[in-house]
Design a protein around this motif. Structure first.
Motif, PDB file in Angstrom:
ATOM      1  N   LEU A   1      -8.026   5.726   0.812  1.00 57.12           N
ATOM      2  CA  LEU A   1      -6.777   6.316   1.308  1.00 57.12           C
ATOM      3  C   LEU A   1      -6.766   7.833   1.123  1.00 57.12           C
ATOM      4  CD1 LEU A   1      -4.203   3.666   0.063  1.00 57.12           C
ATOM      5  CD2 LEU A   1      -5.072   3.966   2.392  1.00 57.12           C
ATOM      6  N   MET A   2      -7.244   8.312  -0.018  1.00 59.42           N
ATOM      7  CA  MET A   2      -7.274   9.761  -0.268  1.00 59.42           C
ATOM      8  C   MET A   2      -8.206  10.458   0.720  1.00 59.42           C
ATOM      9  SD  MET A   2      -5.113  10.449  -2.508  1.00 59.42           S
ATOM     10  CE  MET A   2      -4.064   9.051  -2.751  1.00 59.42           C
TER      11      MET A   2
ATOM     12  N   LYS B   1       0.913   9.720  -4.247  1.00 59.05           N
ATOM     13  CA  LYS B   1      -0.403  10.349  -4.420  1.00 59.05           C
ATOM     14  C   LYS B   1      -0.886  10.952  -3.105  1.00 59.05           C
ATOM     15  CE  LYS B   1      -2.467   7.404  -7.974  1.00 59.05           C
ATOM     16  NZ  LYS B   1      -3.546   6.437  -8.222  1.00 59.05           N
ATOM     17  N   MET B   2      -0.671  10.203  -2.031  1.00 57.09           N
ATOM     18  CA  MET B   2      -1.145  10.654  -0.725  1.00 57.09           C
ATOM     19  C   MET B   2      -0.393  11.899  -0.262  1.00 57.09           C
ATOM     20  SD  MET B   2      -1.612   6.868   0.955  1.00 57.09           S
ATOM     21  CE  MET B   2      -2.240   7.339   2.553  1.00 57.09           C
TER      22      MET B   2
ATOM     23  N   ASN C   1      -7.911   3.401  -3.448  1.00 60.21           N
ATOM     24  CA  ASN C   1      -7.409   4.744  -3.716  1.00 60.21           C
ATOM     25  C   ASN C   1      -8.319   5.789  -3.075  1.00 60.21           C
ATOM     26  OD1 ASN C   1      -5.627   6.669  -5.138  1.00 60.21           O
ATOM     27  ND2 ASN C   1      -7.478   7.107  -6.304  1.00 60.21           N
ATOM     28  N   ASN C   2      -9.624   5.683  -3.302  1.00 65.42           N
ATOM     29  CA  ASN C   2     -10.573   6.648  -2.725  1.00 65.42           C
ATOM     30  C   ASN C   2     -10.536   6.630  -1.196  1.00 65.42           C
ATOM     31  OD1 ASN C   2     -11.400   7.444  -5.260  1.00 65.42           O
ATOM     32  ND2 ASN C   2     -13.167   6.076  -5.289  1.00 65.42           N
TER      33      ASN C   2
ATOM     34  N   GLU D   1      -9.011  -1.497  -6.773  1.00 64.91           N
ATOM     35  CA  GLU D   1      -7.995  -0.448  -6.666  1.00 64.91           C
ATOM     36  C   GLU D   1      -8.628   0.923  -6.525  1.00 64.91           C
ATOM     37  OE1 GLU D   1      -4.460  -0.255  -8.958  1.00 64.91           O
ATOM     38  OE2 GLU D   1      -4.476  -2.413  -9.322  1.00 64.91           O
ATOM     39  N   ALA D   2      -9.710   1.154  -7.244  1.00 62.66           N
ATOM     40  CA  ALA D   2     -10.401   2.448  -7.158  1.00 62.66           C
ATOM     41  C   ALA D   2     -10.922   2.678  -5.742  1.00 62.66           C
ATOM     42  CB  ALA D   2     -11.546   2.512  -8.162  1.00 62.66           C
TER      43      ALA D   2
ATOM     44  N   LYS E   1       2.726   1.785  -3.334  1.00 64.90           N
ATOM     45  CA  LYS E   1       1.841   2.098  -4.447  1.00 64.90           C
ATOM     46  C   LYS E   1       1.189   3.478  -4.331  1.00 64.90           C
ATOM     47  CE  LYS E   1      -1.671   0.079  -7.311  1.00 64.90           C
ATOM     48  NZ  LYS E   1      -2.323  -1.149  -7.688  1.00 64.90           N
ATOM     49  N   TYR E   2       0.834   3.895  -3.115  1.00 65.42           N
ATOM     50  CA  TYR E   2       0.013   5.087  -2.954  1.00 65.42           C
ATOM     51  C   TYR E   2       0.696   6.260  -2.259  1.00 65.42           C
ATOM     52  CZ  TYR E   2      -3.835   2.079  -4.345  1.00 65.42           C
ATOM     53  OH  TYR E   2      -4.649   1.230  -5.045  1.00 65.42           O
TER      54      TYR E   2
ATOM     55  N   LEU F   1       0.840  -1.207   0.000  1.00 69.54           N
ATOM     56  CA  LEU F   1       0.000   0.000   0.000  1.00 69.54           C
ATOM     57  C   LEU F   1       0.871   1.252   0.000  1.00 69.54           C
ATOM     58  CD1 LEU F   1      -2.882  -0.715   2.556  1.00 69.54           C
ATOM     59  CD2 LEU F   1      -3.099  -0.335   0.111  1.00 69.54           C
TER      60      LEU F   1
ATOM     61  N   LYS G   1      -1.668  14.901  -2.216  1.00 61.24           N
ATOM     62  CA  LYS G   1      -2.980  15.320  -1.708  1.00 61.24           C
ATOM     63  C   LYS G   1      -2.809  16.120  -0.415  1.00 61.24           C
ATOM     64  CE  LYS G   1      -7.509  15.203  -1.444  1.00 61.24           C
ATOM     65  NZ  LYS G   1      -8.346  15.910  -2.401  1.00 61.24           N
TER      66      LYS G   1
END
Length: 163
Positions: free
Chosen positions: A60-61, A13-14, A57-58, A53-54, A9-10, A6, A17
């Motif tokens: 975590l964001m 992006k995190m 992603n949502n 995955e979507a 991968k994220y 996790l 944000k």
């Protein structure tokens, strides 16, 4: 999905944000780490194994967004100063009035009004940035800001009659 996967991968992006909300790389990293600590402690990563995955992603964001807003709220309370009071009280009559508990009156407002006034006048975010942080439309933002200023003005005028 393991917590390491996790993170790998994220994490970028995190952080982006969190930076878009906080405007500070170090705070964004703190938010990222706190989010992953929460994921680990509550074993959320186990619940996310079967999700798309979507969805991950949502999820975590949203966690990063909420934690970033919590950081903003915390810093707002510590950062209140006279300059802020002067700007937010454009309807006040004199300097003495500006320093007479504006912060207390703001904290007495509904949470949505309190947050908007703090983001706009204390931190200095633009309307588009506030829209993104609070996830509201431009019309909604303008209306809330207008109502918040009016509520603040009425609260201060009401309190003035007490003295």
């Amino acid at each position: 999905m393991s917590i390491e996967k996790l993170y790998k991968k994220y994490n970028k992006k995190m952080i982006l944000k969190a930076q878009s909300i906080l405007r500070c790389e170090k705070l964004a990293e703190d938010v990222l780490h706190e989010v992953f600590i929460k994921i680990y402690e509550k074993e959320i990563h186990c619940e996310l194994r079967d999700k798309s995955e979507a969805h991950i992603n949502n999820y975590l964001m949203k966690m990063v967004r909420n934690k970033s807003i919590d950081y903003l709220r915390k810093s707002i309370c510590e950062k209140c100063n006279v300059e802020y009071k002067e700007e937010i009280c454009d309807f006040c009559i004199n300097k003495e009035e500006m320093n007479c508990g504006v912060e207390d009156h703001i904290h007495g407002l509904k949470k949505e009004y309190c947050d908007i006034l703090k983001l706009k006048y204390l931190i200095g975010y633009s309307n588009s940035e506030i829209q993104e942080i609070l996830d509201i439309s431009n019309d909604n933002l303008r209306q809330r800001l207008f109502r918040a200023k009016n509520k603040l003005k009425k609260s201060m005028e009401k309190d003035e009659h007490i003295f």
